[in-house]
Design a protein around this motif. Structure first.
Motif, PDB file in Angstrom:
ATOM      1  N   GLY A 153       0.790  -1.216   0.000  1.00 60.07           N
ATOM      2  CA  GLY A 153       0.000   0.000   0.000  1.00 60.07           C
ATOM      3  C   GLY A 153       0.822   1.265   0.000  1.00 60.07           C
ATOM      4  O   GLY A 153       0.294   2.342  -0.277  1.00 60.07           O
ATOM      5  N   ARG A 154       2.115   1.154   0.293  1.00 62.27           N
ATOM      6  CA  ARG A 154       2.983   2.323   0.214  1.00 62.27           C
ATOM      7  C   ARG A 154       3.165   2.700  -1.263  1.00 62.27           C
ATOM      8  O   ARG A 154       3.193   1.826  -2.134  1.00 62.27           O
ATOM      9  N   PRO A 155       3.328   3.995  -1.575  1.00 59.35           N
ATOM     10  CA  PRO A 155       3.469   4.399  -2.981  1.00 59.35           C
ATOM     11  C   PRO A 155       4.630   3.723  -3.706  1.00 59.35           C
ATOM     12  O   PRO A 155       4.532   3.434  -4.905  1.00 59.35           O
ATOM     13  N   ALA A 156       5.723   3.476  -2.986  1.00 66.53           N
ATOM     14  CA  ALA A 156       6.902   2.880  -3.618  1.00 66.53           C
ATOM     15  C   ALA A 156       7.117   1.440  -3.154  1.00 66.53           C
ATOM     16  O   ALA A 156       8.245   0.961  -3.062  1.00 66.53           O
ATOM     17  N   ASP A 157       6.035   0.702  -2.897  1.00 64.65           N
ATOM     18  CA  ASP A 157       6.106  -0.668  -2.418  1.00 64.65           C
ATOM     19  C   ASP A 157       6.783  -1.578  -3.445  1.00 64.65           C
ATOM     20  O   ASP A 157       6.316  -1.710  -4.579  1.00 64.65           O
ATOM     21  N   LEU A 158       7.891  -2.211  -3.040  1.00 59.54           N
ATOM     22  CA  LEU A 158       8.650  -3.101  -3.922  1.00 59.54           C
ATOM     23  C   LEU A 158       8.400  -4.575  -3.615  1.00 59.54           C
ATOM     24  O   LEU A 158       9.152  -5.437  -4.069  1.00 59.54           O
ATOM     25  N   SER A 159       7.331  -4.876  -2.895  1.00 56.80           N
ATOM     26  CA  SER A 159       7.053  -6.270  -2.536  1.00 56.80           C
ATOM     27  C   SER A 159       6.869  -7.148  -3.763  1.00 56.80           C
ATOM     28  O   SER A 159       7.363  -8.288  -3.807  1.00 56.80           O
ATOM     29  N   ALA A 160       6.174  -6.642  -4.752  1.00 55.40           N
ATOM     30  CA  ALA A 160       5.947  -7.440  -5.964  1.00 55.40           C
ATOM     31  C   ALA A 160       7.268  -7.736  -6.671  1.00 55.40           C
ATOM     32  O   ALA A 160       7.466  -8.823  -7.213  1.00 55.40           O
ATOM     33  N   MET A 161       8.183  -6.778  -6.671  1.00 57.62           N
ATOM     34  CA  MET A 161       9.492  -7.026  -7.278  1.00 57.62           C
ATOM     35  C   MET A 161      10.263  -8.069  -6.479  1.00 57.62           C
ATOM     36  O   MET A 161      10.950  -8.923  -7.058  1.00 57.62           O
ATOM     37  N   ALA A 162      10.162  -8.018  -5.152  1.00 50.61           N
ATOM     38  CA  ALA A 162      10.844  -9.018  -4.325  1.00 50.61           C
ATOM     39  C   ALA A 162      10.346 -10.421  -4.651  1.00 50.61           C
ATOM     40  O   ALA A 162      11.132 -11.367  -4.746  1.00 50.61           O
ATOM     41  N   ARG A 163       9.035 -10.551  -4.837  1.00 54.06           N
ATOM     42  CA  ARG A 163       8.478 -11.861  -5.208  1.00 54.06           C
ATOM     43  C   ARG A 163       8.919 -12.270  -6.604  1.00 54.06           C
ATOM     44  O   ARG A 163       9.230 -13.429  -6.868  1.00 54.06           O
ATOM     45  N   LEU A 164       8.945 -11.303  -7.516  1.00 59.88           N
ATOM     46  CA  LEU A 164       9.325 -11.581  -8.895  1.00 59.88           C
ATOM     47  C   LEU A 164      10.767 -12.079  -8.981  1.00 59.88           C
ATOM     48  O   LEU A 164      11.081 -13.000  -9.749  1.00 59.88           O
ATOM     49  N   LYS A 165      11.656 -11.471  -8.206  1.00 63.16           N
ATOM     50  CA  LYS A 165      13.065 -11.828  -8.299  1.00 63.16           C
ATOM     51  C   LYS A 165      13.334 -13.272  -7.877  1.00 63.16           C
ATOM     52  O   LYS A 165      14.335 -13.869  -8.289  1.00 63.16           O
ATOM     53  N   LEU A 166      12.461 -13.844  -7.072  1.00 62.34           N
ATOM     54  CA  LEU A 166      12.607 -15.258  -6.737  1.00 62.34           C
ATOM     55  C   LEU A 166      12.557 -16.121  -7.980  1.00 62.34           C
ATOM     56  O   LEU A 166      13.239 -17.145  -8.083  1.00 62.34           O
ATOM     57  N   THR A 167      11.761 -15.719  -8.951  1.00 63.61           N
ATOM     58  CA  THR A 167      11.616 -16.503 -10.187  1.00 63.61           C
ATOM     59  C   THR A 167      12.769 -16.282 -11.151  1.00 63.61           C
ATOM     60  O   THR A 167      12.889 -17.003 -12.141  1.00 63.61           O
ATOM     61  N   HIS A 168      13.592 -15.275 -10.910  1.00 61.42           N
ATOM     62  CA  HIS A 168      14.703 -14.960 -11.809  1.00 61.42           C
ATOM     63  C   HIS A 168      16.024 -15.585 -11.366  1.00 61.42           C
ATOM     64  O   HIS A 168      17.008 -15.512 -12.108  1.00 61.42           O
ATOM     65  N   MET A 169      16.080 -16.152 -10.181  1.00 65.29           N
ATOM     66  CA  MET A 169      17.353 -16.583  -9.622  1.00 65.29           C
ATOM     67  C   MET A 169      18.047 -17.637 -10.482  1.00 65.29           C
ATOM     68  O   MET A 169      19.273 -17.662 -10.594  1.00 65.29           O
TER      69      MET A 169
END
Length: 331
Positions: free
Chosen positions: A90-106
């Motif tokens: 809910g924060r304007p600059a929330d990077l949670s989705a990117m944190a989840r996405l990066k798991l798939t890039h490892m």
């Protein structure tokens, strides 16, 4: 042991750096930062709130304390200032989705040694195509990283009080620049040029903010689509230059110069490295991302942008920090 004698601690921590990616991604996936913000300050409370095992909650908390995203004080856990700003939903600059996405890039990093030897991807990345289904996940996930840069640009250019501006956002993705600026300037209008599936995502996100009446899209590839002539006050080229080679960037900058009204400004946002390539740290790390995923991209130097923009016809070029990115503003 002498205080000056090296120990393996730092090297081992970096060798196991993927643990940090996993810990942050798993914590974001279980909304731990959001739950901590909401008052679940112990491992049992966090486990109950997140619906995970107490052992799992404690292990994630230990890891988050280790990497500095959570602080432990007198038996209670709290988000660090960075986690509070960038990992609470809910924060304007929330990077949670990117944190989840990066798991798939490892997994892609296992091929880095071969990519380094070859000087680029050893197989076609097949990412930069319009119909790639991953855009639906990637575009919203990366939007938050541009929130600080969009705010800095608005402040530097005084966009809030600039009146009826016309904005062109080339390869605008989620439309985060348009959304930020249209909210701050109720008389501005924005046009985004991107592939149709991506524009559809942006149109939906701006509609959710009630900005559809001042936001339009042009479907197309920016390499070939006409930008118009003397049509816009502001143009944006954000996080694209790193995936393009020098000649392609010069060509786009030249077309954008023609698309701007006299006195108009081009805003380039990207991970820019110092001329001697000694820093900043994040853009230097990002160079390997480009080696993995692009055939000619890179993290370019300030002197590169200055030379390219000058060749494109700009004469007033300034650099502004928006960590971890840099804004290049050219007129």
């Amino acid at each position: 042991m002498s205080e000056h004698q090296p120990t393996p601690d730092t090297v081992l921590r970096l060798i196991n750096g993927y643990w940090s990616t996993g810990i942050i991604g798993a914590a974001a996936g279980h909304r731990l930062f959001t739950h901590l913000n909401a008052g679940a300050h112990t491992a049992p409370a966090l486990a109950e709130r997140a619906g995970i095992s107490p052992r799992g909650a404690q292990s994630l908390l230990d890891g988050l304390v280790s990497i500095g995203l959570v602080h432990l004080e007198e038996g209670t856990y709290r988000n660090s200032a960075e986690a509070d700003a960038y990992l609470v939903e809910g924060r304007p600059a929330d990077l949670s989705a990117m944190a989840r996405l990066k798991l798939t890039h490892m997994g892609s990093l296992t091929g880095l040694a071969d990519v380094v030897a070859a000087g680029g991807p050893v197989s076609d990345p097949a990412v930069e195509v319009a119909d790639n289904p991953h855009w639906g996940q990637v575009v919203p996930a990366i939007a938050a990283q541009s929130v600080p840069a969009a705010a800095v640009a608005a402040d530097v250019l005084g966009l809030d009080d600039a009146g009826a501006l016309s904005i062109l956002d080339v390869g605008g993705g989620s439309g985060i620049y348009s959304a930020t600026w249209l909210e701050r300037n109720p008389r501005a209008r924005a046009t985004q040029l991107d592939w149709e599936p991506i524009n559809a995502i942006a149109a939906r996100l701006l509609a959710e903010r009630g900005l559809s009446d001042r936001f339009t899209c042009i479907d197309g590839d920016f390499h070939h689509t006409d930008f118009g002539r003397h049509a816009y006050d502001i143009a944006v080229y954000s996080h694209i230059a790193h995936q393009e080679g020098p000649e392609d960037n010069i060509a786009v900058f030249t077309r954008l110069k023609d698309a701007l009204k006299p006195g108009g400004a081009l805003i380039v946002c990207d991970y820019v490295v110092d001329d001697d390539r000694s820093g900043p740290a994040f853009p230097l790390l990002f160079a390997c991302e480009m080696l993995l995923k692009s055939k000619q991209g890179g993290t370019w130097r300030r002197t590169d942008y200055d030379a390219w923009l000058t060749k494109a016809g700009f004469s007033d070029i300034t650099f502004h920090t928006a960590p971890p990115a840099t804004l290049v503003i050219a007129r």
